[in-house]
Write a protein that holds these residues in place. Sequence first.
Motif, short mmCIF file in Angstrom:
data_model
loop_
_atom_site.label_atom_id
_atom_site.label_comp_id
_atom_site.label_asym_id
_atom_site.label_seq_id
_atom_site.Cartn_x
_atom_site.Cartn_y
_atom_site.Cartn_z
N SER A 1 -15.79 5.93 60.34
CA SER A 1 -14.42 5.64 60.75
C SER A 1 -13.94 6.51 61.90
CB SER A 1 -13.52 5.87 59.52
OG SER A 1 -12.24 6.30 59.89
N GLY A 2 -13.24 5.88 62.84
CA GLY A 2 -12.62 6.65 63.92
C GLY A 2 -11.47 7.49 63.40
N ALA A 3 -10.75 6.96 62.43
CA ALA A 3 -9.62 7.71 61.86
C ALA A 3 -10.12 8.98 61.18
CB ALA A 3 -8.87 6.83 60.86
N VAL A 4 -11.25 8.86 60.48
CA VAL A 4 -11.82 10.03 59.80
C VAL A 4 -12.34 11.04 60.81
CG1 VAL A 4 -13.77 10.78 58.36
CG2 VAL A 4 -12.35 8.84 57.64
N PRO B 1 -4.67 13.10 65.43
CA PRO B 1 -4.29 11.74 65.04
C PRO B 1 -5.25 10.72 65.66
CG PRO B 1 -2.83 12.56 66.78
CD PRO B 1 -3.76 13.70 66.42
N ASP B 2 -5.23 9.53 65.09
CA ASP B 2 -6.17 8.47 65.49
C ASP B 2 -5.58 7.67 66.65
OD1 ASP B 2 -8.20 6.57 65.44
OD2 ASP B 2 -7.38 5.49 63.70
N ILE B 3 -5.50 8.29 67.81
CA ILE B 3 -4.87 7.64 68.97
C ILE B 3 -5.78 7.66 70.19
CG2 ILE B 3 -2.47 7.96 68.23
CD1 ILE B 3 -2.34 10.54 69.87
N ILE C 1 -20.29 1.82 63.17
CA ILE C 1 -19.33 2.81 63.66
C ILE C 1 -18.15 2.15 64.36
CG2 ILE C 1 -20.38 3.20 65.95
CD1 ILE C 1 -19.97 6.30 65.25
N ASP C 2 -17.03 2.83 64.26
CA ASP C 2 -15.76 2.43 64.87
C ASP C 2 -15.74 2.96 66.31
OD1 ASP C 2 -13.11 2.20 65.60
OD2 ASP C 2 -12.32 3.21 63.82
N ALA C 3 -15.82 2.04 67.28
CA ALA C 3 -15.83 2.47 68.68
C ALA C 3 -14.46 2.27 69.34
CB ALA C 3 -16.92 1.73 69.46
N ASP C 4 -13.41 2.18 68.52
CA ASP C 4 -12.05 2.03 69.03
C ASP C 4 -11.98 0.93 70.10
OD1 ASP C 4 -11.09 3.94 67.28
OD2 ASP C 4 -11.10 5.55 68.73
N THR C 5 -11.39 1.25 71.26
CA THR C 5 -11.26 0.24 72.31
C THR C 5 -12.47 0.26 73.26
OG1 THR C 5 -10.01 1.78 73.67
CG2 THR C 5 -8.74 0.31 72.26
N PRO D 1 -2.79 4.04 74.67
CA PRO D 1 -3.44 4.62 73.50
C PRO D 1 -3.31 3.73 72.29
CG PRO D 1 -1.32 5.70 73.91
CD PRO D 1 -1.54 4.73 75.02
N LYS D 2 -4.39 3.62 71.55
CA LYS D 2 -4.44 2.80 70.34
C LYS D 2 -3.81 3.55 69.18
CE LYS D 2 -7.10 3.41 67.43
NZ LYS D 2 -7.97 2.67 66.51
N ARG D 3 -3.66 2.85 68.09
CA ARG D 3 -3.21 3.52 66.86
C ARG D 3 -3.86 2.86 65.65
NH1 ARG D 3 3.16 2.34 66.91
NH2 ARG D 3 2.89 3.41 68.89
N ALA E 1 -16.26 -7.70 66.98
CA ALA E 1 -14.98 -7.64 67.69
C ALA E 1 -13.86 -7.51 66.65
CB ALA E 1 -14.78 -8.90 68.51
N ARG E 2 -13.03 -6.52 66.86
CA ARG E 2 -11.88 -6.36 65.96
C ARG E 2 -10.65 -6.85 66.70
NH1 ARG E 2 -9.53 -0.61 63.57
NH2 ARG E 2 -7.39 -0.92 64.27
N THR E 3 -9.85 -7.66 66.01
CA THR E 3 -8.58 -8.02 66.63
C THR E 3 -7.41 -7.50 65.81
OG1 THR E 3 -7.14 -9.73 67.47
CG2 THR E 3 -8.58 -10.38 65.63
MG LIG Z 1 -10.28 3.15 63.73
#
Ligand SMILES: [Mg+2]
Length: 307
Positions: free
Chosen positions: A54-57, A65-67, A92-96, A127-129, A164-166
């Motif tokens: 997880s990217g948040a982890v 923070p997960d930004i 794995i979480d590659a965010d954007t 920045p993502k969240r 792809a995550r939307t």
């Molecule tokens: Mg994430």
Amino acid sequence: MLYSKVAAHEKRRLFREQLAATFGSGGPMRFPGAFNPLSARLIERKGFEGVYISGAVLAADLGLPDIGLTTLSEVAGRGEQIARITDLPAIIDADTGFGEPMNVARTIQELENAGLAGAHIEDQINPKRCGHLDGKAVVDEGTATKRIRAAADARRDDNFLIMARTDIRATADGPHGLDLAKDRAKALVDAGADAIFPEAMRSLEEFEAIRSAVDVPLLANMTEFGKSELFTTQQLADVGMNIVIWPVSMLRISMGATGRALDTLIEEGSLTSKLDEMQHRADLYDLIDYEDYNHFDTSVFNFTVEK
Ligand SMILES: [Mg+2]
Ligand SMILES: C[C@](O)(C(=O)O)[C@H](CC(=O)O)C(=O)O
């Protein structure tokens, strides 16, 4: 002992095989989040089908923070540490994707090098969240699909899963948000996504609606304290989900237990009353195959640990 002996390309091949089977009688593949390499080992020992990173982890682990503050090198490095210790496929979480489409392409190649089995790239703006927070914004369809096309073109192993995550569902209330999510999912599949992660679905019916919109594997995110109810794997199987993640759950559990133990230490001056809650030294040594290192030198493990 040491690292997994299953080569990354083999993990990916087996993962694809198992994922394909989830379209038949098999239930969804269960990917609890590993917050470090050791917890990935535990996930494997318990018999799960995969490990989520997880990217948040990753951000929280660094106290951030997960930004989108974490870098590709940090994410790939941690991904490698976790992936190499387990025979399981790791997603794995590659965010954007860490930038423009060309950066996304490099991201995918680095994550392949790191031995991962797949990654998800999302359509949030920077920045993502966290996907379960209010006030998210997403990029337009052209930008989102360019990210995915760049990812799909860049990989060298066809079995590396491009997901792809939307995040578009949460940008509009009610049925309109869901329609946007269905359209976006279709466009992302057309752009080359092997799988879709529809973020922040509110109900089983919403998962079902995405299922009927596209014909690729779908991931359900069972993160706590968010927008989605916490469904069982059986409920998610019944609406055609193929992968389930509990991304931050094991970190939350561990941090909750750590906080309570620190309180006990303050109140009681010792952790004796917490021994039952601890992973025993013997179980830790078993998990890291300590005894097997006698293969190199028989004096490495020449003691006993009583349980
Ligand atoms: Mg994430
Ligand atoms: C899946 C997720 O992207 C993650 O980084 O683990 C997060 C999880 C969370 O913050 O609860 C998400 O955006 O859903």
